[in-house]
Design an enzyme around this catalytic site. Sequence first.
Site, PDB file in Angstrom:
ATOM      1  N   ASP A  61       0.772  -1.094  -0.218  1.00 38.95           N
ATOM      2  CA  ASP A  61      -0.050   0.059  -0.017  1.00 38.95           C
ATOM      3  C   ASP A  61       1.122   1.197   0.024  1.00 38.95           C
ATOM      4  O   ASP A  61       1.509   1.340   1.062  1.00 38.95           O
ATOM      5  CB  ASP A  61      -0.779  -0.120   1.291  1.00 38.95           C
ATOM      6  CG  ASP A  61      -1.864   1.290   1.399  1.00 38.95           C
ATOM      7  OD1 ASP A  61      -1.762   2.142   0.530  1.00 38.95           O
ATOM      8  OD2 ASP A  61      -2.737   1.227   2.329  1.00 38.95           O
ATOM      9  N   VAL A  62       0.934   2.004  -1.045  1.00 38.37           N
ATOM     10  CA  VAL A  62       2.020   3.052  -1.364  1.00 38.37           C
ATOM     11  C   VAL A  62       1.822   4.157  -0.474  1.00 38.37           C
ATOM     12  O   VAL A  62       2.556   4.952  -0.077  1.00 38.37           O
ATOM     13  CB  VAL A  62       2.111   3.480  -2.552  1.00 38.37           C
ATOM     14  CG1 VAL A  62       2.289   2.291  -3.844  1.00 38.37           C
ATOM     15  CG2 VAL A  62       0.712   4.321  -3.307  1.00 38.37           C
ATOM     16  N   ASN A  88       3.528   2.939 -10.812  1.00 37.33           N
ATOM     17  CA  ASN A  88       2.186   2.893 -11.423  1.00 37.33           C
ATOM     18  C   ASN A  88       1.226   3.172 -10.772  1.00 37.33           C
ATOM     19  O   ASN A  88       0.006   3.759 -11.087  1.00 37.33           O
ATOM     20  CB  ASN A  88       2.221   1.672 -12.338  1.00 37.33           C
ATOM     21  CG  ASN A  88       0.771   1.554 -12.975  1.00 37.33           C
ATOM     22  OD1 ASN A  88       0.337   2.195 -13.669  1.00 37.33           O
ATOM     23  ND2 ASN A  88      -0.055   0.660 -12.368  1.00 37.33           N
ATOM     24  N   TYR A 161      -6.319  15.650  -9.506  1.00 34.75           N
ATOM     25  CA  TYR A 161      -5.631  14.825 -10.252  1.00 34.75           C
ATOM     26  C   TYR A 161      -4.460  15.424 -11.254  1.00 34.75           C
ATOM     27  O   TYR A 161      -3.441  15.208 -11.218  1.00 34.75           O
ATOM     28  CB  TYR A 161      -6.550  14.067 -10.963  1.00 34.75           C
ATOM     29  CG  TYR A 161      -5.910  13.153 -11.887  1.00 34.75           C
ATOM     30  CD1 TYR A 161      -5.279  11.794 -11.584  1.00 34.75           C
ATOM     31  CD2 TYR A 161      -5.712  13.327 -13.300  1.00 34.75           C
ATOM     32  CE1 TYR A 161      -4.632  10.687 -12.250  1.00 34.75           C
ATOM     33  CE2 TYR A 161      -5.278  12.453 -14.341  1.00 34.75           C
ATOM     34  CZ  TYR A 161      -4.574  11.225 -13.506  1.00 34.75           C
ATOM     35  OH  TYR A 161      -3.891  10.305 -14.440  1.00 34.75           O
ATOM     36  N   LYS A 165       0.017  15.336 -11.073  1.00 34.40           N
ATOM     37  CA  LYS A 165       0.409  14.525 -12.250  1.00 34.40           C
ATOM     38  C   LYS A 165       1.688  15.696 -12.562  1.00 34.40           C
ATOM     39  O   LYS A 165       2.966  15.374 -12.929  1.00 34.40           O
ATOM     40  CB  LYS A 165      -0.287  14.132 -13.247  1.00 34.40           C
ATOM     41  CG  LYS A 165      -0.913  12.996 -13.083  1.00 34.40           C
ATOM     42  CD  LYS A 165      -0.245  11.944 -12.716  1.00 34.40           C
ATOM     43  CE  LYS A 165      -1.061  10.544 -12.402  1.00 34.40           C
ATOM     44  NZ  LYS A 165      -0.103   9.287 -11.955  1.00 34.40           N
ATOM     45  N   VAL A 194      -6.607   5.130 -22.039  1.00 36.52           N
ATOM     46  CA  VAL A 194      -6.612   3.758 -22.120  1.00 36.52           C
ATOM     47  C   VAL A 194      -7.714   3.369 -21.512  1.00 36.52           C
ATOM     48  O   VAL A 194      -8.402   3.760 -20.686  1.00 36.52           O
ATOM     49  CB  VAL A 194      -5.408   3.085 -21.410  1.00 36.52           C
ATOM     50  CG1 VAL A 194      -5.345   1.565 -21.562  1.00 36.52           C
ATOM     51  CG2 VAL A 194      -3.982   3.510 -22.346  1.00 36.52           C
TER      52      VAL A 194
END
Length: 238
Positions: A61-62, A88, A161, A165, A194
């Site tokens: 769990d990052v 990722n 979000y 990034k 994607v």
Amino acid sequence: MNEVKTALVTGANKGIGYAIARGLGTAGFRIALGARDDTRRNVAVAQLRAEGIDAFGVAVDVTSQDSVTAAVATIEREASRLDVLVNNAGIGGRTDNGAQDPTTLDLDVVRTVLETNVFGAIRVTNAALPLLTRSASARIVNVSSNMGSLTLQTGPPMAAYAPSKTMLNSITAQYARRLTETRIIVNACCPGYVATDFTGHNSTRSPDQGAAIAIKLATLPDDGPRGGFFDDNGPIPW
């Protein structure tokens, strides 16, 4: 005969992360498949092994330092070193009730998104660095998005979000500068829009297509670029 190289991919139980793990595994890497959910992780590892890929699961769990520390300890036991790290794991964050409209921004959503998308990548990278320094040609790939580009400003306004990034791209450059005299090459990539759970499968672009740029950056030659931001077409304007 060269030793088998080991790659850790976080958030790899499905979607682009799984496609990256599968692609690197097909290329001959031993895969440390990182994911939070035990059941999904075990299924994903079993799927890779069924294709003849050497893979093992890593509970991570990052957002938890303890979890990240334990994950790196698992990799050290299994492989003794790490050759590739693909950060990722990422989240989009809530968008209901104007949560990511900049004029009504929910700061708790910002904190939650940063905790995974930025702090998580830092947490894993710094914990993994001792193992990466044991590699003759280590690579770190941060999976970003062109929504973080201040030049392109793609997609709808998502004020938690997109800036996450942007910051991930910036921290990528900082790592690349710090590690410029080492054998560790650090870059960021954009997989594109994607068809995954993340996008509601609202795309014709497959996870394998999205994974290609991450795999390319994970397997760069020793004279490859450092501190860049790339998609299938090359460098992305920042």
